[in-house]
Write a protein that holds these residues in place. Structure first.
Motif, PDB file in Angstrom:
ATOM      1  N   PHE A  96      14.097  20.520  36.517  1.00  0.00           N
ATOM      2  CA  PHE A  96      14.856  21.662  35.984  1.00  0.00           C
ATOM      3  C   PHE A  96      16.030  22.016  36.890  1.00  0.00           C
ATOM      4  CE2 PHE A  96      15.475  26.284  36.421  1.00  0.00           C
ATOM      5  CZ  PHE A  96      16.031  26.570  35.177  1.00  0.00           C
ATOM      6  N   PHE A  97      15.773  22.102  38.199  1.00  0.00           N
ATOM      7  CA  PHE A  97      16.847  22.487  39.116  1.00  0.00           C
ATOM      8  C   PHE A  97      17.856  21.356  39.328  1.00  0.00           C
ATOM      9  CE2 PHE A  97      13.829  25.858  40.543  1.00  0.00           C
ATOM     10  CZ  PHE A  97      14.669  26.933  40.260  1.00  0.00           C
ATOM     11  N   ASP A  98      17.399  20.110  39.246  1.00  0.00           N
ATOM     12  CA  ASP A  98      18.346  18.988  39.311  1.00  0.00           C
ATOM     13  C   ASP A  98      19.301  19.034  38.118  1.00  0.00           C
ATOM     14  OD1 ASP A  98      17.250  18.050  41.642  1.00  0.00           O
ATOM     15  OD2 ASP A  98      15.974  16.541  40.682  1.00  0.00           O
TER      16      ASP A  98
ATOM     17  N   LYS B 121      18.665  32.704  36.192  1.00  0.00           N
ATOM     18  CA  LYS B 121      19.055  33.868  35.383  1.00  0.00           C
ATOM     19  C   LYS B 121      20.359  33.604  34.637  1.00  0.00           C
ATOM     20  CE  LYS B 121      19.402  38.900  35.610  1.00  0.00           C
ATOM     21  NZ  LYS B 121      20.515  38.991  34.651  1.00  0.00           N
ATOM     22  N   SER B 122      21.320  32.978  35.296  1.00  0.00           N
ATOM     23  CA  SER B 122      22.604  32.720  34.640  1.00  0.00           C
ATOM     24  C   SER B 122      22.439  31.732  33.488  1.00  0.00           C
ATOM     25  CB  SER B 122      23.618  32.186  35.649  1.00  0.00           C
ATOM     26  OG  SER B 122      23.213  30.932  36.170  1.00  0.00           O
ATOM     27  N   ILE B 123      21.512  30.781  33.624  1.00  0.00           N
ATOM     28  CA  ILE B 123      21.255  29.826  32.534  1.00  0.00           C
ATOM     29  C   ILE B 123      20.613  30.525  31.344  1.00  0.00           C
ATOM     30  CG2 ILE B 123      19.822  27.862  31.858  1.00  0.00           C
ATOM     31  CD1 ILE B 123      20.345  26.654  34.596  1.00  0.00           C
ATOM     32  N   LEU B 124      19.627  31.385  31.607  1.00  0.00           N
ATOM     33  CA  LEU B 124      18.972  32.100  30.519  1.00  0.00           C
ATOM     34  C   LEU B 124      19.920  33.089  29.844  1.00  0.00           C
ATOM     35  CD1 LEU B 124      15.451  32.782  32.075  1.00  0.00           C
ATOM     36  CD2 LEU B 124      16.024  31.182  30.231  1.00  0.00           C
ATOM     37  N   ASP B 125      20.736  33.776  30.630  1.00  0.00           N
ATOM     38  CA  ASP B 125      21.674  34.752  30.060  1.00  0.00           C
ATOM     39  C   ASP B 125      22.751  34.083  29.220  1.00  0.00           C
ATOM     40  OD1 ASP B 125      20.273  36.744  31.313  1.00  0.00           O
ATOM     41  OD2 ASP B 125      21.678  36.978  32.980  1.00  0.00           O
ATOM     42  N   ASN B 126      23.117  32.853  29.562  1.00  0.00           N
ATOM     43  CA  ASN B 126      24.231  32.173  28.882  1.00  0.00           C
ATOM     44  C   ASN B 126      23.769  30.944  28.098  1.00  0.00           C
ATOM     45  OD1 ASN B 126      26.427  33.822  30.165  1.00  0.00           O
ATOM     46  ND2 ASN B 126      25.625  32.870  32.021  1.00  0.00           N
TER      47      ASN B 126
ATOM     48  N   PHE C   2      11.127  26.136  28.994  1.00  0.00           N
ATOM     49  CA  PHE C   2       9.846  26.628  29.496  1.00  0.00           C
ATOM     50  C   PHE C   2       9.898  26.805  31.015  1.00  0.00           C
ATOM     51  CE2 PHE C   2       5.607  25.888  31.246  1.00  0.00           C
ATOM     52  CZ  PHE C   2       4.849  26.801  30.525  1.00  0.00           C
ATOM     53  N   CYS C   3      10.451  25.815  31.708  1.00  0.00           N
ATOM     54  CA  CYS C   3      10.573  25.906  33.170  1.00  0.00           C
ATOM     55  C   CYS C   3      11.454  27.071  33.580  1.00  0.00           C
ATOM     56  CB  CYS C   3      11.136  24.596  33.725  1.00  0.00           C
ATOM     57  SG  CYS C   3       9.992  23.212  33.656  1.00  0.00           S
ATOM     58  N   ALA C   4      12.525  27.306  32.818  1.00  0.00           N
ATOM     59  CA  ALA C   4      13.417  28.424  33.125  1.00  0.00           C
ATOM     60  C   ALA C   4      12.678  29.755  33.026  1.00  0.00           C
ATOM     61  CB  ALA C   4      14.614  28.413  32.173  1.00  0.00           C
TER      62      ALA C   4
END
Length: 413
Positions: A245-247, A289-294, A331-333
Motif C-alpha cells: 500500500f505504501f509503495d 489521509k490525503s489518499i482517502l480524502d482525494n 481496505f489497507c487505507a
C-alpha cells in the motif's frame, strides 16, 4: 612612521585609543553598533536566515540581515548618517562579525540556562540527545536539558547543536559532556536517547560511557515517541499488504507531482497529496489521509491520463489505477487510518515539554489498550462497509465476512 610614532606615544603615555577619541565619537560608534546588534538579535530570536547569495547592501539577494540593515537606514536617519561616515572596512556587517555576535548571544543564553537550573530547589536535571542532518547533509548532535523550575513547572532548553565528525560512542559522549561543562553532573538524574545501538548499547553505548565518565549509574530512557515510530515502521515492513500500500502511495505521489499531471490534479479540486516520510511515521498518516480524502479525484485524474496520448503517463496511470481500485488497496487505507489515527494524539503528547515519564507510560498503556479494540469482528465489518461503498461491482456475502488472508493473524476471534 607616523603610525608607529602614534603607537609609541600611546604606549609611553599609558593611553588607549578610546582616550584619544572624543565622547561624541564614542557615542556615535556605540549607537551604530547597537543598531547592528539589534538586527542580529531580531533574526536570531525569530530563527530567521541571515545571509543571501551576495553579501552587499542594495543587491537583490543580499539576505535578511543586510535587507533589515538597509530598511533600518530609512527608519533611522542617525543610523544612516553614521554608516555613511564609516570606512568600508569598519561597517560591522561582515559574515564573520555576524557569527561572532551569534556566538556571544549563544553563550549568554547558555549561561542563563545554567544559572536558572542552579537556582532551583534541587538542581536536578535530565538530558535528551538526538542526531539530525541539516540541509547541507552535516550530521548534528542536539543536546537538550530538562529540569523543574522554581515554580515546579518542567522546562526543556536546547543547550547546543554540535557537528559530529565521528560517530562512535566515545566521541558522542565527549560532545555531550562538553555541553554540560558548566554544570555539576552529580545532579544528573536520567538520560534519554533513541534506540540506536551506539546510544543504547549496554556494553559500549553512550548510556554506559556516560555512567563511566560520571562514576555512577544513570537511568537510561528510550524515547517513547521513537518507540512509537519503530512500531509503525515494523508494521509496514512485516505486513506485505501494508508495505504494498505504501509503495503504491509513493508511486502515486510521484505521478501527481509531475508537471504534466500537477495542473490537472489541482483543477480536479483535490488537495495536495502528502509526501511519505520514512524517517517520521506521521508522514504515513498524512499520506493515507490525503489518499482517502482525494480518492475520487485521484481515480478521475488517473482515468483521464490512462486514455491520454502520452504513452509513458498513460502506462503509469493504467498501472496505478488498477492498483488503487482493488479492494485490497482501499481496505489497507482504512486499516491504516484507523491504526495511525489512534497514534496521532500519543505522538503529539509524547513530544510535549510538559509530559512526564509517568504520563508517558500511562499514555502508552492507554494507546495499546485502544489499539487492541481494533482487533474485533465489529471493527472489521465497519471497515469493510466503507470498502463496499467505493467498490462498483457487487461482492458475495460470504466473501464480505471473511478476513483477508494477510490480516487473519492480526484479528481476534
Amino acid at each position: 612612521m607616523t603610525l608607529w610614532a602614534d603607537k609609541t606615544k600611546h604606549v609611553t603615555g599609558s593611553k588607549t585609543i578610546v582616550d584619544s577619541l572624543c565622547y561624541e565619537t564614542i557615542d556615535r560608534n556605540r549607537y551604530y553598533l547597537s543598531r547592528i546588534i539589534d538586527v542580529i538579535k531580531f533574526l536570531a530570536v525569530n530563527e530567521l536566515p541571515f545571509r543571501g547569495d551576495k553579501e552587499e547592501v542594495g543587491t537583490l539577494n543580499s539576505g535578511m540581515f543586510l535587507k533589515l540593515v538597509e530598511y533600518s537606514f530609512g527608519m533611522d536617519k542617525k543610523f544612516k548618517e553614521i554608516s555613511d561616515t564609516l570606512p568600508q572596512n569598519a561597517k560591522y556587517t561582515s559574515p564573520s562579525f555576524q557569527n561572532e555576535m551569534i556566538s556571544i548571544l549563544a553563550s549568554q543564553v547558555h549561561e542563563n540556562i545554567v544559572q536558572k537550573i542552579k537556582s532551583t530547589d534541587t538542581g536536578l536535571f535530565t538530558i535528551k540527545c538526538d542526531e539530525t542532518r541539516d540541509k547541507c547533509g552535516t550530521e548534528l548532535l542536539t543536546v537538550v536539558i530538562r529540569f523543574v523550575n522554581s515554580q515546579c513547572i518542567p522546562e526543556e532548553k536546547l543547550l547546543g547543536m554540535f557537528e559530529l565528525t565521528k560517530f562512535d560512542a566515545a566521541f558522542i559522549t565527549q560532545q555531550i559532556l562538553g555541553a554540560f561543562k558548566d554544570l555539576d553532573l552529580s545532579y544528573l538524574l536520567a538520560q534519554a536517547y533513541d534506540g540506536a545501538s551506539v546510544m543504547s548499547g549496554k556494553i559500549g553505548g553512550v548510556q554506559v560511557k556516560m555512567c563511566e565518565a560520571i562514576g555512577r549509574d544513570i537511568p537510561y530512557v528510550h524515547c517513547f515517541n521513537h518507540q512509537l515510530h519503530l512500531v509503525v515502521v515494523h508494521v509496514c515492513e512485516k505486513v506485505a499488504a501494508i508495505q504494498e500500500f505504501f509503495d503504491t502511495s509513493k508511486l502515486l505521489y510521484n505521478f501527481v507531482s509531475k508537471s504534466k499531471v500537477a495542473s490537472t490534479y489541482k483543477e480536479s479540486g483535490a488537495t495536495a497529496m502528502a509526501r511519505l516520510m520514512d524517517q517520521r511515521w506521521i508522514g504515513h498518516y498524512k499520506t493515507t489521509k490525503s489518499i482517502l480524502d482525494n480518492y475520487d479525484n485521484i481515480v478521475s485524474v488517473l482515468t483521464e491520463f490512462s486514455n491520454g496520448s502520452d504513452a509513458e503517463l498513460s502506462v503509469t496511470a493504467i498501472g496505478l489505477l488498477a492498483k488503487i481500485q482493488k479492494e485490497r488497496f482501499y481496505f489497507c487505507a482504512q486499516v491504516m487510518i484507523s491504526f495511525l489515527g489512534l497514534l496521532k494524539p500519543a505522538d503529539k503528547m509524547l513530544q510535549s515539554k510538559s509530559t512526564s515519564l509517568v504520563t508517558g507510560y500511562q499514555l502508552v498503556t492507554t494507546t495499546i489498550s485502544e489499539l487492541r479494540k481494533l482487533r474485533t469482528e465489529d471493527k472489521f465489518e465497519e471497515i469493510m462497509s466503507k470498502v463496499h461503498e467505493k467498490k462498483s461491482e457487487p461482492r458475495s456475502s460470504k466473501a464480505s465476512k471473511e478476513n483477508p488472508i494477510s490480516f487473519r493473524q492480526f484479528c481476534d476471534n
